[in-house]
Design an enzyme around this catalytic site. Structure first.
Site, PDB file in Angstrom:
ATOM      1  N   LYS A 130       0.840  -1.200   0.000  1.00 33.57           N
ATOM      2  CA  LYS A 130       0.000   0.000   0.000  1.00 33.57           C
ATOM      3  C   LYS A 130       0.874   1.249   0.000  1.00 33.57           C
ATOM      4  CE  LYS A 130      -3.784   2.217   2.556  1.00 33.57           C
ATOM      5  NZ  LYS A 130      -4.714   2.103   3.709  1.00 33.57           N
ATOM      6  N   SER A 179      -9.428   2.580   2.787  1.00 37.36           N
ATOM      7  CA  SER A 179      -8.468   3.250   1.928  1.00 37.36           C
ATOM      8  C   SER A 179      -7.507   2.300   1.214  1.00 37.36           C
ATOM      9  CB  SER A 179      -7.653   4.242   2.755  1.00 37.36           C
ATOM     10  OG  SER A 179      -6.936   3.573   3.788  1.00 37.36           O
ATOM     11  N   SER A 182     -10.284   0.397   6.946  1.00 33.26           N
ATOM     12  CA  SER A 182      -9.605   0.380   5.650  1.00 33.26           C
ATOM     13  C   SER A 182      -8.968  -0.930   5.237  1.00 33.26           C
ATOM     14  CB  SER A 182      -8.538   1.488   5.620  1.00 33.26           C
ATOM     15  OG  SER A 182      -9.140   2.750   5.692  1.00 33.26           O
TER      16      SER A 182
END
Length: 423
Positions: A73, A142, A166
């Site tokens: 990420k 996210s 997330s």
């Protein structure tokens, strides 16, 4: 047709260890899958195939991750790839060093395939990633790119982070397994931290065993083998949680189906609601998240405002004027609930609760409601979401298994039991 890219991490690792699969062949299969699918899904924000191939040649197949491809990420620093944190402020930025989690991934033999899309600083404006199961829908956020990349077989495992929902929510929306460990289990050094009290690094995969393998290798912990059958069925608390009013019809229907399936499999079930005092987290969590994030973005808010989204500024600039006592009170509420959570679990091994209000929403301008996640993030406890069915549009639904802080191995094991019981 060669579909090596379909292998889970544990299956690929076993094949590599047995000499049936070369690391380079596994990586090439995933590279081909990325080339074929990412133009539509847009899971990756940085991806350099030649560097990936070089890393595959260097990977030690006898190491714990043994050549397994990994998505990172884009809030975790990488020394060999740009790190943008989902913001134009950091376009082209290359950190000097890897985040600790990335460094330990490489040391364990993992092959970093690229950086996956995050929302803006993992708190606001979504990126371009689409749900691979229906491109008209969000993958959640996210950790948007990580969820989509794993669900679409571009990588078997990927990092996510969670401040509200997330990891768990996008994993549920994309029909995969998401694991948010106990707070602090995976070191955050080299992460763009927004909330000191909440941010947690976790993992996504297509099996519970893959989550245990990956997170254990990165954290230097033995998280057990979730595929090993337990000696008895679990004692499960069915917890709708204070967020139950947010449940959509598909989750209400799923709830009854889950309870029936768990009972048929032999689980001892009890209805378990949290103490009324936990309802205060509905206000305490966003106060903590917004105020800590506003202060964490001190440089960006004071020097780069034109490059911040309007949504981020509208959300966080006012929080700079809130009195510090407001944050102190919210943290006090959170700490009280953390201390009370152990007694709330008395008599059960884990809680089972929804992973999200329902299916992934249509469109990519909103990543969905974290109503069923923020509570557990604030409590700093381990959570695992497993696929549990389909909604009215044929998109995945998940169910979440929650346990005691530090009891991660047991939560993973019971999550696998629940998944098997749900079929």
């Amino acid at each position: 047709m060669d579909e090596t890219w379909r292998l889970t991490a544990t299956a690929a690792r076993a094949a590599i260890a047995a000499g049936r699969l070369a690391v380079e062949d596994l990586v090439e299969a995933c590279l081909a899958r990325i080339a074929a699918r990412d133009p539509a899904v847009r899971a990756f924000v940085a991806h350099e195939p030649d560097s990936v191939r070089a890393a595959a040649r260097r990977a030690d197949p006898s190491a714990p991750l043994g050549g397994i491809p990994v998505g990172v990420k884009d809030v975790l620093d990488t020394a060999d790839l740009p790190t943008g944190y989902g913001s134009p402020i950091y376009a082209g930025f290359r950190p000097r060093a890897d985040a600790a989690a990335v460094a330990w991934t490489r040391r364990a033999g993992g092959v970093v395939m690229g950086k996956t899309v995050t929302t803006e600083f993992a708190v606001r404006t979504p990126g371009p990633t689409r749900n691979p199961l229906n491109l008209a829908h969000t993958p959640g956020g996210s950790s948007s790119g990580s969820a989509a990349a794993v669900a679409d077989f571009m990588v078997p495992v990927a990092f996510g982070t969670q401040t509200a929902g997330s990891i768990i929510r996008p994993a549920a929306y994309c029909g995969i397994v998401g694991y948010k460990p106990s707070f602090g289990m995976i070191a955050r050094a080299g992460m763009k931290v927004m909330s000191e009290s909440l941010d947690t690094i976790g993992v996504m995969a297509r099996s519970v065993a893959d989550c245990a393998l990956f997170a254990g290798a990165v954290a230097g912990r033995d998280l057990g083998d979730p595929e090993r059958a337990p000696s008895r069925p679990p004692r499960i608390g069915l917890c709708r949680s204070p967020s139950w009013p947010a449940a959509l019809p598909e989750t209400v229907a799923l709830w009854d189906d889950v309870a029936a399936a768990l009972a048929r499999a032999g689980a001892a079930l009890v209805e378990r609601e949290l103490p009324a005092s936990f309802g205060a987290l509905v206000e305490a969590h966003p106060t903590i998240m917004v105020m800590e994030t506003a202060h964490a973005l001190g440089w960006e808010l004071t020097t780069c405002q034109p490059l911040l989204s309007a949504a981020l500024k509208e959300r966080h600039l006012p929080a700079l004027a809130w009195p510090r006592e407001r944050l102190d009170e919210a943290l006090k509420v959170a700490q009280g609930c953390i201390l009370a959570f152990g007694p709330a679990l008395e008599g059960v091994d884990v809680l089972v609760t929804p992973s999200a209000p329902g299916e992934a929403p249509e469109g990519i301008g909103w990543t969905g409601d974290p109503a069923f996640n923020f509570l557990w993030t604030t409590l700093r406890v381990p959570c695992v979401t497993v696929p549990a069915g389909l909604g009215p549009r044929g998109l995945p639904l998940g169910i979440q298994i929650v346990g005691r802080q530090g009891d991660d191995a047991a939560v993973l094991a019971w999550a696998r039991w629940v998944q098997a019981a749900l079929g």
